[in-house]
Design a protein around this motif. Structure first.
Motif: not given
Length: 239
Positions: A227-238, A94-106
């Motif tokens: 779209t976050p690069k980590s999305l695919q891995v994130f979806n697999q984990v969840f 979650i941290v990896m995914f959300l940090s990528e989103v935040l770095a992209n949006t803020l």
């Protein structure tokens, strides 16, 4: 000018052989990037690098020069010590995914106390929880409030939601209108707090579908969003 502020780490990038570029969201100045010289060179530097894990909450002192794109940190210490965010495999995803989103949006280089407080408190909440599988969905939805495109709930009883307009509609009039399970979950989350989140039970497929929808919502309202690069891995984990 010497500035003391709280900061949340958004991203880090190796630069040359021994340097690190770290992007932070600070309480005082919004987004600020720092050059950490020589921190990858030896063990002493490695100890310093440990402070800059993704979404770590720091207290930093730095020399701010308006003419520079990369600032220099003078002092660093942890503002809080997470108990599970960086050690639990699902939470670290979650941290990896959300940090990528935040770095992209803020992107704003200006103070926003309410946004900083939101990030600070929600990360502490996540760190303390045992049930958090839907955390990222509510986090992203509530983040839109601070980014300026929170859904207009005036007609929340209507049967469609227009992602492009950010409001509920009586009729489906374009390809960005949603209905069905995603609409039901959107309405549920709009009326939910983080503490009530464990009461919402959805499966992995529904979770992924809603996440794809909310990322599209970000894309429609933030021209630079990717779209976050980590999305695919994130979806697999969840899954």
């Amino acid at each position: 000018m010497l500035i003391t502020t709280k900061a949340i780490v958004l991203s880090k990038l190796k630069y040359r052989d021994n340097d690190l570029i770290v992007k932070c969201y600070t309480q005082q100045l919004g987004v600020v990037s720092f050059l950490l010289r020589g921190v990858l060179k030896n063990k002493k530097g490695s100890a310093k690098v440990a402070y800059f894990q993704l979404l770590s909450q720091l207290q930093i002192v730095f020399l701010y020069k308006n003419s520079r794109s990369l600032q220099t940190i003078k002092e660093t210490k942890l503002n809080c010590i997470y108990t599970s965010l960086h050690t639990h495999v699902l939470k670290s995803s979650i941290v990896m995914f959300l940090s990528e989103v935040l770095a992209n949006t803020l992107q704003e280089e200006e103070q926003n106390e309410t946004l900083f407080s939101y990030l600070e408190n929600t990360l502490l909440w996540l760190d303390s929880q045992l049930e958090y599988s839907n955390f990222h969905l509510l986090f992203l939805l509530k983040l839109t409030k601070y980014l300026g495109f929170y859904p207009d709930t005036t007609n929340v009883e209507y049967p469609f939601f227009d992602l492009s307009e950010g409001k509920f509609e009586l009729k489906s009039n374009n390809k960005y209108n949603i209905s069905g399970e995603n609409l039901v979950l959107l309405k549920l989350l709009l009326g939910t707090t983080f503490d009530e989140l464990p009461n919402i039970k959805i499966n992995a497929k529904q979770r992924q579908s809603f996440l794809s929808m909310i990322l599209l919502y970000f894309e429609l309202h933030l021209g630079s969003f990717k779209t976050p690069k980590s999305l695919q891995v994130f979806n697999q984990v969840f899954s």
